[in-house]
Every structure is written in structure tokens, then in C-alpha cells.
Design an enzyme around this catalytic site. Structure first.
Site, PDB file in Angstrom:
ATOM      1  N   ARG A 257      -9.559   2.769   8.913  1.00  0.00           N
ATOM      2  CA  ARG A 257      -9.236   1.355   9.109  1.00  0.00           C
ATOM      3  C   ARG A 257     -10.433   0.597   9.662  1.00  0.00           C
ATOM      4  NH1 ARG A 257      -3.546   1.778   9.223  1.00  0.00           N
ATOM      5  NH2 ARG A 257      -2.312  -0.080   9.669  1.00  0.00           N
TER       6      ARG A 257
ATOM      7  N   LYS B 294       0.815  -1.225   0.000  1.00  0.00           N
ATOM      8  CA  LYS B 294       0.000   0.000   0.000  1.00  0.00           C
ATOM      9  C   LYS B 294       0.846   1.273   0.000  1.00  0.00           C
ATOM     10  CE  LYS B 294      -2.631   0.235   3.564  1.00  0.00           C
ATOM     11  NZ  LYS B 294      -2.233  -0.612   4.512  1.00  0.00           N
TER      12      LYS B 294
ATOM     13  N   ARG C 107      11.157  -1.817  10.998  1.00  0.00           N
ATOM     14  CA  ARG C 107      10.247  -1.180  11.962  1.00  0.00           C
ATOM     15  C   ARG C 107       9.950  -2.141  13.116  1.00  0.00           C
ATOM     16  NH1 ARG C 107       5.314   0.876   8.290  1.00  0.00           N
ATOM     17  NH2 ARG C 107       4.229  -0.135   9.993  1.00  0.00           N
TER      18      ARG C 107
ATOM     19  N   ARG D 117      -0.655  -8.012  13.713  1.00  0.00           N
ATOM     20  CA  ARG D 117      -1.193  -6.981  12.811  1.00  0.00           C
ATOM     21  C   ARG D 117      -2.100  -7.601  11.761  1.00  0.00           C
ATOM     22  NH1 ARG D 117       3.772  -4.215  10.467  1.00  0.00           N
ATOM     23  NH2 ARG D 117       2.333  -2.845   9.385  1.00  0.00           N
TER      24      ARG D 117
ATOM     25  N   ARG E  40      10.631  -6.498   4.986  1.00  0.00           N
ATOM     26  CA  ARG E  40      10.485  -5.064   4.718  1.00  0.00           C
ATOM     27  C   ARG E  40      11.557  -4.220   5.415  1.00  0.00           C
ATOM     28  NH1 ARG E  40       4.803  -2.000   4.922  1.00  0.00           N
ATOM     29  NH2 ARG E  40       4.901  -2.160   7.178  1.00  0.00           N
TER      30      ARG E  40
HETATM   31  P1  AMP Z   1       0.768   1.391   9.113  1.00  0.00           P
HETATM   32  O1  AMP Z   1       2.029   2.133   8.835  1.00  0.00           O
HETATM   33  O2  AMP Z   1      -0.399   1.887   8.300  1.00  0.00           O
HETATM   34  O3  AMP Z   1       0.929  -0.106   9.045  1.00  0.00           O
HETATM   35  O4  AMP Z   1       0.376   1.731  10.634  1.00  0.00           O
HETATM   36  C1  AMP Z   1       1.216   1.363  11.713  1.00  0.00           C
HETATM   37  C2  AMP Z   1       0.411   1.305  12.992  1.00  0.00           C
HETATM   38  O5  AMP Z   1      -0.143   2.609  13.275  1.00  0.00           O
HETATM   39  C3  AMP Z   1      -0.806   0.377  12.960  1.00  0.00           C
HETATM   40  O6  AMP Z   1      -0.444  -0.972  13.223  1.00  0.00           O
HETATM   41  C4  AMP Z   1      -1.663   0.981  14.072  1.00  0.00           C
HETATM   42  O7  AMP Z   1      -1.156   0.652  15.342  1.00  0.00           O
HETATM   43  C5  AMP Z   1      -1.448   2.474  13.871  1.00  0.00           C
HETATM   44  N1  AMP Z   1      -2.447   3.037  12.930  1.00  0.00           N
HETATM   45  C6  AMP Z   1      -2.218   3.498  11.658  1.00  0.00           C
HETATM   46  N2  AMP Z   1      -3.362   3.940  11.095  1.00  0.00           N
HETATM   47  C7  AMP Z   1      -4.346   3.754  12.025  1.00  0.00           C
HETATM   48  C8  AMP Z   1      -5.757   3.989  12.037  1.00  0.00           C
HETATM   49  N3  AMP Z   1      -6.398   4.481  10.955  1.00  0.00           N
HETATM   50  N4  AMP Z   1      -6.443   3.685  13.165  1.00  0.00           N
HETATM   51  C9  AMP Z   1      -5.817   3.188  14.246  1.00  0.00           C
HETATM   52  N5  AMP Z   1      -4.501   2.910  14.295  1.00  0.00           N
HETATM   53  C10 AMP Z   1      -3.755   3.193  13.209  1.00  0.00           C
END
Ligand code: AMP
Length: 219
Positions: A90, A15, A162, A173, A129
Site C-alpha cells: 500500500r 478490488k 464492516r 480511508r 457495501r
Molecule cells: P482493506 O480490506 O484492504 O480495505 O483493508 C482494511 C484495513 O486494513 C485498511 O484500512 C488498513 O487499516 C489495514 N490494511 C490492509 N492492508 C494494509 C497494508 N498493506 N498496510 C497497512 N494497513 C493495511
């Protein structure tokens, strides 16, 4: 009328990579909720300190914190023509809040490309990653390696894994995604906005298809 694109897909489907390409092609700013949280964590803001406790466990950050962060970001002047949202919404609740928010900006969600892949593909991709420390550019040790090991092609900064890309957190996740985010697919499907794209292909094949369906490239 501004254009808002919501890019959906499980963690590891590519994404973020696709969002950067689409943002460049369309000129719409790429708003990644994950990147915004990571920026807050890096700068040790109150939001960052709070969010970190959830993120490191692979849990979602509570809606009130997430929504207010996005609301502020969408108000910025670079969003006058719309935005490309990555990682937000989300959950169906966040999607409803987004709808209300966009009314204030005289817009609505126009496209919801949904990049899909099997759990096996996701685990494999997340496992390799690598993320650039300076600007969050992403690589994969096997599928998209940097030219120089451990260094970002674009800005030369160090690449790192990360915390939430470590094996234990990856499983969590993906579980959280299937439990809490899959209902979002149903939400946009019901509204006739969902457009599914097979994510188990090359970066270019996937981006070409997304750009075609949002009308940037002709079929
Ligand atoms: P990502 O980089 O999109 O994988 O986001 C990393 C982490 O940030 C996720 O595993 C969540 O803990 C938090 N996070 C990101 N976007 C959201 C969202 N829309 N709602 C809640 N938590 C979020």
C-alpha cells in the site's frame, strides 16, 4: 518462475471482487492483507488486537506488522506458483520490501493492474457495501445485491457492514489512500509495470480487461 500480480486501487473500487475472479481464472491464491487482518481480529490474536486499533480508525497498520504477516503467508505451499496480492503493498516502502521478499522466492512482480475511479464513485460504492460474515464475499446494496436480503448467495451466512465501511471511516480511508497509497502508483509506473483500468464499469467488463492484460485471455 512464479507469477505475482499486485492489484491496486482505492477502497471501494471493486478490488476484492475482481481479485476473487482473477484468482479463480488463474489459479493463483488471492492474498488480501485486509482479510488476513480481519481473520486475526476474529481470532483475537496478538496481531489482530494490535491491528484493530488502526483499522477501526481507517489508518494503515504499521509496516513491520503488515510485512511480516505477508511474508508468512507467501511462504505457504499454495503460493509455489505465485500469488495475487490485494491491498498489499500500500506504500512505496512496502513495495520495496515486497521486491526483496520475492527475490527469496525467485520471483518478481509481473503485473500491476490499477483499477481507478473518482472519489464520488468510491464513496457511493463503499456506502452500500455488504460483506459476508463467514468468508468475506462482497455485495452492494444497489450494484450487486444478494439474491436474499441480508444473506450471502454463496454460503448463506449473514451480511454485515464492516466497521470501517461506516460513513466517517470511509472519508478517512479515501484520504489515507490519496495521501499514502497514490505514491505507489508512481512507484510502479516508473518501473513500467502499471496498467490502468477504468473501474467505473461493470464487474465483468473490468475483469475481462484485467484478464486480457495479464495474458489469461486473448484480445
Ligand atoms: P482493506 O480490506 O484492504 O480495505 O483493508 C482494511 C484495513 O486494513 C485498511 O484500512 C488498513 O487499516 C489495514 N490494511 C490492509 N492492508 C494494509 C497494508 N498493506 N498496510 C497497512 N494497513 C493495511
Amino acid at each position: 518462475m512464479p507469477t505475482y500480480i499486485v492489484l491496486i486501487g482505492p477502497p471501494g473500487v471493486g478490488k476484492g471482487t475482481q481479485a476473487k475472479i482473477i484468482s479463480e481464472e488463474t489459479g493463483l491464491p488471492h492474498i488480501s492483507s485486509g482479510d488476513l487482518f480481519r481473520e486475526n481480529i476474529k481470532n483475537k490474536t496478538d496481531l489482530g488486537l494490535l491491528a484493530e486499533t488502526y483499522i477501526n480508525k481507517g489508518e494503515l497498520v504499521p509496516d513491520n506488522l503488515t510485512i511480516s504477516m505477508i511474508r508468512e503467508r507467501l511462504k505457504a505451499t499454495d503460493c509455489v506458483n505465485g500469488a495475487l496480492l490485494d491491498g498489499f503493498p500500500r506504500t512505496p516502502n512496502q513495495a520495496e520490501e515486497l521486491e526483496k521478499l520475492l527475490v527469496q522466492f525467485h520471483g518478481r512482480v509481473n503485473h500491476v493492474p490499477y483499477i481507478s475511479a473518482s472519489s464520488e464513485t468510491l464513496i457511493e460504492r463503499l456506502g452500500g457495501r455488504l460483506t459476508c460474515r463467514a468468508q468475506g464475499h462482497v455485495y452492494h446494496s444497489k450494484y450487486n445485491p444478494p439474491k436474499v436480503e441480508g444473506k450471502c448467495n454463496l454460503d448463506g451466512s449473514d451480511l454485515y457492514i464492516r466497521d470501517d465501511d461506516k460513513v466517517e471511516t470511509i472519508q478517512r480511508r479515501i484520504q489515507v489512500y490519496f495521501d499514502q497509497t497514490s505514491p505507489l502508483i508512481e512507484y510502479y509506473h516508473k518501473r513500467g509495470l502499471l496498467e490502468e483500468i477504468n473501474g467505473a464499469r461493470s464487474i465483468e467488463e473490468v475483469s475481462t480487461e484485467i484478464l486480457k492484460l495479464i495474458g489469461t485471455r486473448q484480445a
